[in-house]
Design a protein around this motif. Sequence first.
Motif, PDB file in Angstrom:
ATOM      1  N   PRO A 178       0.802  -1.217   0.000  1.00  0.00           N
ATOM      2  CA  PRO A 178       0.000   0.000   0.000  1.00  0.00           C
ATOM      3  C   PRO A 178       0.842   1.277   0.000  1.00  0.00           C
ATOM      4  N   LEU A 179       1.891   1.322   0.784  1.00  0.00           N
ATOM      5  CA  LEU A 179       2.726   2.529   0.827  1.00  0.00           C
ATOM      6  C   LEU A 179       3.490   2.740  -0.480  1.00  0.00           C
ATOM      7  N   ARG A 180       3.948   1.679  -1.108  1.00  0.00           N
ATOM      8  CA  ARG A 180       4.606   1.813  -2.413  1.00  0.00           C
ATOM      9  C   ARG A 180       3.594   2.264  -3.463  1.00  0.00           C
ATOM     10  N   ILE A 193      -6.592   4.884   1.618  1.00  0.00           N
ATOM     11  CA  ILE A 193      -6.740   4.717   0.168  1.00  0.00           C
ATOM     12  C   ILE A 193      -8.216   4.727  -0.192  1.00  0.00           C
ATOM     13  N   ARG A 194      -9.028   4.089   0.613  1.00  0.00           N
ATOM     14  CA  ARG A 194     -10.476   4.082   0.382  1.00  0.00           C
ATOM     15  C   ARG A 194     -11.020   5.514   0.354  1.00  0.00           C
ATOM     16  N   VAL A 252     -16.866   3.615  -6.748  1.00  0.00           N
ATOM     17  CA  VAL A 252     -15.560   3.043  -6.408  1.00  0.00           C
ATOM     18  C   VAL A 252     -15.559   1.562  -6.754  1.00  0.00           C
ATOM     19  N   LYS A 253     -16.643   0.893  -6.467  1.00  0.00           N
ATOM     20  CA  LYS A 253     -16.736  -0.541  -6.745  1.00  0.00           C
ATOM     21  C   LYS A 253     -16.652  -0.833  -8.237  1.00  0.00           C
ATOM     22  N   ARG A 254     -17.146   0.084  -9.053  1.00  0.00           N
ATOM     23  CA  ARG A 254     -17.128  -0.085 -10.509  1.00  0.00           C
ATOM     24  C   ARG A 254     -16.029   0.733 -11.172  1.00  0.00           C
ATOM     25  N   CYS A 277      -8.641  -0.135  -3.328  1.00  0.00           N
ATOM     26  CA  CYS A 277      -9.701   0.884  -3.374  1.00  0.00           C
ATOM     27  C   CYS A 277     -10.884   0.596  -2.446  1.00  0.00           C
ATOM     28  N   MET A 278     -11.069  -0.634  -2.061  1.00  0.00           N
ATOM     29  CA  MET A 278     -12.173  -0.959  -1.158  1.00  0.00           C
ATOM     30  C   MET A 278     -11.748  -0.907   0.313  1.00  0.00           C
ATOM     31  N   GLY A 279     -10.534  -0.488   0.571  1.00  0.00           N
ATOM     32  CA  GLY A 279     -10.052  -0.384   1.951  1.00  0.00           C
ATOM     33  C   GLY A 279      -9.502  -1.687   2.477  1.00  0.00           C
TER      34      GLY A 279
END
Length: 92
Positions: free
Chosen positions: A6-8, A55-56, A69-71, A83-85
């Motif tokens: 995630p950080l990268r 990120i979410r 977000v889901k699509r 993207c979904m956390g």
Amino acid sequence: MKKLTPLRSVRKFCLRCMDKYSKEIDLCADIQCAFHPYRFGRNPADKPTFKLKMIRIKCLDCSENAPEVKRCPFTECFLYPYCMGTSVYRKG
């Protein structure tokens, strides 16, 4: 796309935001951005540990609402796997 932590992913996202100029990341003045303290791809000592929920929040800001977000059609975005956390690489 290569699997990134995630950080990268945040670091790559910031590089894309700054047109791939790493020196510009040093000079980034957008302190309102949730990624600002983490733009170097690591946790700063004076900030809380990076969470996937950050990120979410960024993805919700980009898409305007949760169903969008889901699509999300931007599968090449470095943040897309998170993207979904949660992590798509995590099993279980």
